[in-house]
Design a protein around this motif. Sequence first.
Motif, PDB file in Angstrom:
ATOM      1  N   LEU A 199      -6.791  67.703 -55.991  1.00 13.89           N
ATOM      2  CA  LEU A 199      -8.038  67.948 -55.266  1.00 13.89           C
ATOM      3  C   LEU A 199      -9.239  67.304 -55.940  1.00 13.89           C
ATOM      4  CD1 LEU A 199      -7.538  71.712 -54.315  1.00 13.89           C
ATOM      5  CD2 LEU A 199      -6.991  69.677 -52.981  1.00 13.89           C
ATOM      6  N   ARG A 200      -9.154  67.087 -57.244  1.00 19.38           N
ATOM      7  CA  ARG A 200     -10.267  66.516 -58.010  1.00 19.38           C
ATOM      8  C   ARG A 200     -11.554  67.319 -57.820  1.00 19.38           C
ATOM      9  NH1 ARG A 200      -6.975  62.202 -56.722  1.00 19.38           N
ATOM     10  NH2 ARG A 200      -6.396  60.928 -58.527  1.00 19.38           N
ATOM     11  N   ARG A 201     -11.408  68.636 -57.912  1.00 18.30           N
ATOM     12  CA  ARG A 201     -12.542  69.545 -57.784  1.00 18.30           C
ATOM     13  C   ARG A 201     -12.429  70.616 -58.862  1.00 18.30           C
ATOM     14  NH1 ARG A 201     -13.590  66.042 -54.815  1.00 18.30           N
ATOM     15  NH2 ARG A 201     -14.427  66.090 -52.687  1.00 18.30           N
ATOM     16  N   TYR A 202     -13.565  71.129 -59.303  1.00 15.13           N
ATOM     17  CA  TYR A 202     -13.572  72.263 -60.215  1.00 15.13           C
ATOM     18  C   TYR A 202     -13.536  73.559 -59.396  1.00 15.13           C
ATOM     19  CZ  TYR A 202     -14.487  69.047 -64.041  1.00 15.13           C
ATOM     20  OH  TYR A 202     -14.384  68.040 -64.977  1.00 15.13           O
ATOM     21  N   GLY A 203     -14.685  73.971 -58.882  1.00 14.38           N
ATOM     22  CA  GLY A 203     -14.709  75.139 -58.011  1.00 14.38           C
ATOM     23  C   GLY A 203     -14.313  76.419 -58.707  1.00 14.38           C
ATOM     24  N   THR A 204     -13.873  77.387 -57.905  1.00 17.49           N
ATOM     25  CA  THR A 204     -13.428  78.684 -58.399  1.00 17.49           C
ATOM     26  C   THR A 204     -11.956  78.859 -58.071  1.00 17.49           C
ATOM     27  OG1 THR A 204     -13.938  79.819 -56.320  1.00 17.49           O
ATOM     28  CG2 THR A 204     -15.726  79.650 -57.951  1.00 17.49           C
ATOM     29  N   VAL A 205     -11.351  79.884 -58.681  1.00 18.61           N
ATOM     30  CA  VAL A 205      -9.958  80.179 -58.368  1.00 18.61           C
ATOM     31  C   VAL A 205      -9.805  80.472 -56.880  1.00 18.61           C
ATOM     32  CG1 VAL A 205      -8.083  81.832 -58.731  1.00 18.61           C
ATOM     33  CG2 VAL A 205      -9.394  80.982 -60.690  1.00 18.61           C
TER      34      VAL A 205
END
Length: 314
Positions: free
Chosen positions: A284-290
């Motif tokens: 996904l190449r994203r950080y974000g949240t769980v």
Amino acid sequence: MTAFALHTDTHHPPHRTPLRSSDQRERFYELLPELVASDPRVVALLADIGAGYVDLPPGIADRVVNVGIREQLLVSTAGGLALTGMRPLVHTFAPFLVERPYEQLKLDLGHQDVGAVLVSAGGSYDMPTAGETHFGSRDVALLDTLDGWTVHVPGHADEAETLIRHALPGDDRVYVRLAGTLNAAPLGSGPGMSVLRRGSRGTVVAVGPTADRTLTAVDGLDVTVLYAPTVRPFDAATLRETLTEPDVVLVEPYLAGTSTRYVAEALSGIRHRVLGLGVGRAELRRYGTVAEHDAAHGLDVAGVRRSVEQFLLG
């Protein structure tokens, strides 16, 4: 190899829980000194992770070893100690425990046919702000390419404690996968599956920490739900014995489809369908949240509900 030394673990916020933490990783750190002290064969091996969170009573410090950020050495040391009759208890984050030292798992444990208890933390994306280096969704699939591994995926800290305690007296190869998002209560510690509810339109197998969300997702649907805190060996007998319609959905907190082969083997000779839900292969190449990662992979309540309805009831 360096002697154990207390220091700050920057991967985990400073926190002490007096006793019986509900967090799986913290529970493991609380138990580790007792586990080492209770059996002279047990030696704990760390690779910096967790080294600042273990309180060592006198007499066991020489059996808690921090090798530093050298994960290949971590597993090779476990293999060497196992050859001498010791029982290594090995810990770090999932990608550092399985992916990075894969060759050492294959050779120093597997080829030498010796055992250890590997306890990972971090799960698939339990620490999303750490990025892809700390994501570990491929661990169980990788271990499936090797022979003789027992794999536990507990969904509650009490289950994790039970499974680790039962694993230590042996000489086999055991992987215990600790997670950050857990079920509200223990649902069983195996080794087989537990029946959480029965239905007639198909079977949903919820692995470890996916159980609560799976039960919520299928509320009102006429399906059987099985709970699996242990995935290797796969409990084929319970799946067959509780089967109604020969359609099975797997909900796993790691790489999607990891256990579909085992369902196919369990239902060999029965015309069936199987759907494997889990972490997608696309990065996904994203950080974000769980929670955002769960939603992106269809592992949140809405995603599981949608998949089950389309596959079993569509």
